[in-house]
Design an enzyme around this catalytic site. Structure first.
Site: not given
Ligand SMILES: Cc1ncc(COP(=O)(O)O)c(C=O)c1O
Length: 400
Positions: A137, A222, A251
């Site tokens: 994700f 990520d 986050k």
């Molecule tokens: C690993 C990871 N990358 C990217 C995101 C996307 O972040 P945002 O919702 O702040 O765009 C999330 C959101 O849960 C995530 O867990």
């Protein structure tokens, strides 16, 4: 259930979120309070955002002070808080330089653009493929969504961005086979959060880093969910001694305010030159001041040690419960990013927990995710474990 707010939300907000049962109006430490004054122990922390708990005094102080000093200038001008934050991040991620944005998706979007541009000028436009993992994700903007290895999120948004390839997560052989001379980046979560805290086999990230070094692709990690102490080290990849070319954060970073960062090291960092990428709010002084307070508190309260100790203890207790309770099928995680596989519907368990004053997240059909504030105590988690055990006893198995 707050009926009045539910109805107003239904009429005024777009329907892209599942309707929430609770209307939360206040937070303090590890607790959140609803509009009826009920108190909840927050074991999901705004999806791994409220890592210092709600309204940590150091973060609140920094935000208050910054709001009375300078709130926004754009990137037409420099501001000291974004520079200081970039320096603090570089002190923790050696050799990195920062691009600031507002969310995790934007940080990944920036990383994908950086990788494409880096390869384009070094090797030519044919080297543009991004390899990411099934079950990953990375966010909801178009490139981040395309990189996200879960077809359910992509459905109905086609055509997506060209030039993405997917591999099974944790499979080194499949990764080797997928990275040819058309690949500009390998994009991975060190632990997949949203698909249920899936931890890859030891050596996977090291193998990915070696592969990238050999082929000239950038390793982009990520760490939006796993980074900033959540798994007990500043970056989760430190557990394997891996330092990626690019890392994305968000986050926890803003202490509760929206803030994302893409950190690039070495030659990769040179791919962004003036005019190649931007964000109006990127490096916003208030968000950066909050992030500086977050980092300072992480150190001064020795929270990384605490995450490791509390996390190990919590997982041990969950395994003990699993030994007595067959409705727990497995426990996974690292630090304070923990998942529990159930043989019963996770949503039913999460709702029952909510009724008893605990916020937990049904991240998959039969999987609960926990991402509590780093300051959660063993006492608070013990109380939850008692209630959790009772809830499991009274939750009927699927189809019963
Ligand atoms: C690993 C990871 N990358 C990217 C995101 C996307 O972040 P945002 O919702 O702040 O765009 C999330 C959101 O849960 C995530 O867990």
């Amino acid at each position: 259930m707050s009926d009045a707010w539910l109805e107003r939300a239904d009429q005024s907000l777009l329907g892209n979120y599942y309707p929430a049962r609770l209307t939360l109006v206040r937070g303090e430490g590890c607790r959140a309070f609803d509009d009826a004054g009920r108190s909840f122990l927050d074991l999901i922390g705004g999806i791994a955002v409220n890592s210092l708990g709600h309204c940590h005094p150091a973060v609140v102080r920094a935000i208050r002070e910054q709001c009375g000093t300078l709130m926004h200038v754009s990137n037409l001008y420099r501001n000291p808080w974004s520079v200081r934050l970039a320096e603090e991040l570089a002190a923790r991620v050696p050799g990195s330089r920062a691009f600031f944005c507002n969310s995790g998706a934007e940080a990944n979007e920036a990383a994908i653009k950086l990788a494409r541009r880096h390869a384009h000028f070094k090797c030519g436009a044919s080297r543009h493929v991004v390899v990411s993992a099934e079950g990953s994700f990375h966010g909801r903007t178009f490139a981040a969504l395309t990189a996200t290895g879960q077809p359910k999120y992509r459905e109905g948004f086609e055509p997506l961005v060209p030039g993405f390839r997917y591999v099974p997560f944790g499979d080194t052989v499949a990764l080797e086979a997928a990275v040819g001379d058309d690949v500009c980046a390998v994009l991975l979560e060190p632990i997949q959060g949203e698909s249920g805290v899936r931890v890859p086999p030891p050596g996977y990230l090291t193998a990915a880093a070696d592969l990238c070094r050999r082929t000239g692709a950038l390793l982009v990690l990520d760490e939006v969910q796993t980074g900033l102490g959540r798994t007990g080290t500043f970056l989760a990849c430190e557990a394997e001694g891996v330092l990626p070319d690019v890392v994305t954060l968000s986050k926890s970073l803003g202490g509760g305010l929206p803030l994302g960062a893409m950190l690039a090291r070495g030659e990769a960092a040179a791919a962004f030159v003036p005019g190649t990428h931007a964000s109006t709010f990127g490096g916003n002084p208030v968000s950066c001041a909050a992030a500086l307070a977050f980092l300072e508190t992480l150190d001064s309260e020795k929270l990384l040690d605490r995450v490791r100790e509390t996390g190990d203890w919590f997982m041990g207790e969950l395994w003990e419960l699993a030994a007595r309770q067959p409705k727990i099928a497995g426990v996974r995680g690292r630090g304070l990013l923990v998942a529990v596989d159930l043989t019963v519907p996770a949503k039913a368990v999460a709702l029952a927990a909510e009724e008893r004053g605990y916020l937990v997240n049904a991240v998959q059909e039969q999987t609960l995710r926990f991402a509590p504030p780093f300051i959660v105590t063993r006492g608070e988690l013990s109380d939850f474990l008692k209630i959790f055990s009772e809830i499991l006893v009274s939750t009927p198995s699927a189809g019963a």
